[in-house]
Motif scaffolding. Sequence first.
Motif, PDB file in Angstrom:
ATOM      1  N   VAL A   1       0.837  -1.201   0.000  1.00 22.55           N
ATOM      2  CA  VAL A   1       0.000   0.000   0.000  1.00 22.55           C
ATOM      3  C   VAL A   1       0.871   1.249   0.000  1.00 22.55           C
ATOM      4  N   ASP A   2       1.890   1.274   0.825  1.00 23.98           N
ATOM      5  CA  ASP A   2       2.756   2.455   0.886  1.00 23.98           C
ATOM      6  C   ASP A   2       3.427   2.713  -0.460  1.00 23.98           C
TER       7      ASP A   2
ATOM      8  N   VAL B   1       0.721   3.865  -3.045  1.00 21.00           N
ATOM      9  CA  VAL B   1       0.304   5.233  -2.761  1.00 21.00           C
ATOM     10  C   VAL B   1       1.351   6.211  -3.289  1.00 21.00           C
TER      11      VAL B   1
ATOM     12  N   ARG C   1      -4.895   4.019  -1.070  1.00 19.63           N
ATOM     13  CA  ARG C   1      -4.983   3.448   0.273  1.00 19.63           C
ATOM     14  C   ARG C   1      -6.374   2.864   0.545  1.00 19.63           C
TER      15      ARG C   1
END
Length: 427
Positions: free
Chosen positions: A322-323, A326, A334
């Motif tokens: 996710v990081d 993003v 997210r």
Amino acid sequence: MTLPASVDLAIIGAGAAGLAAARALSNQPLTVAVLEARDRVGGRAWTVRFEGEGLDMGCGWLHSADENPLVPMVEPAGLTIDRTPPPWQSQAFNHETTDAEIADFRAAYDAFDERIAEAAARGHEAPASTLLEPGNRWNGRIDAISGALNGARFAEVSILDYDAYRDTGVNYRVREGYGRLIETLGRPVPVITDCPVRRIDRSGPVLKLTTDRGVIEARAVIVTVPTDLIARETLKFDPPLPALVEAANYVPLGLASKMHMTVTGARDFPENSQLWGRTDTSDTGGYHLRPFGRSMIEGYYGGDLARGLEAEGQAGFFAFAVDELVHLLGSDMRRRLAPITATMWGADPWSHGAYSHAMPGHAGDRKILKTPIENRIFLAGEATAEAFYGTTHGAWMEGERAAREAMSALGLDPGPAPAPRSEDEDA
């Protein structure tokens, strides 16, 4: 199935190599037992189901598909070949880098590959990382790709072994899952599951295998377990085989892990496209967007990064993915992503990794691993496939090779080895 007291030939492991060996022996006048530690066949070829789709937890690509012996078996098995070019060949969608930067990276990687080939042609052996151009901005990403290709950074990879790999550049997938293909091909094979083999007693004229379900005697045995199980002596030989254990130690399994995720609004992204995360470190992932056109993303992580994330479990993989996504695609990712499942091959007691690489100075150890012992113990698997290591078809071909050797040792005519095939033969 009940464990027999004795057989002519025992096969340890029901992954691709073990199943291929058993199929090759199916019409021979031999009694054969296939002993598998897990409760399923396929080994590291494993497909799980999600909303009617097959998700490959291990191998996913039919590499060198124009001569891969498994390709002609796909459609007769009732499965579907997908010939869509792999995303790494086009890299048609990349939010982070410009076209010029992508071209610069490819030039840097091609130059590195050329230095590898030139060094190998001279017989020069060293860690492959010594051929990275000092200070090149793309070294981190090149090393990240080594994590995907080798399950380890180039500092742990032999120049000669890396160069020995042969790839025709043609790559297909099985729509329903590569693991599904191996499972289907293994259905005719009688396998005794939940039956780990702990010890092979070779002190007498007959081999005695100690398993969790009892003792079985065999005139010969084909061992198809991953190298880490030999190196750790999870499977022990008595008397010991120190040269074999040493070779297994120097051809260890690296780790490459997957994180399968769903993504809402998937049409924002081209089908079968690819993103890579950061450019300045090897601790980054690759992301296959919309594989098969699905509303999914398949994250891929290798080497030290994969081992660190595996220690955190699925939540660690997902948080990292996710990081990175993003950063690459914007903060709304997210809320658009949801986890499905992550692979944990390093923690799997029957693999301890994904696929093998030879350590620097040990490219020749694959030959040691495949050398018959006393003409009655034969080893096979992706780690013994000198040109196709790390692949399912390499393991399959090695299983067939070990079966031919075992037949000859038991006084049978193995016949000629299968001839190499080409894509034209399917036309």
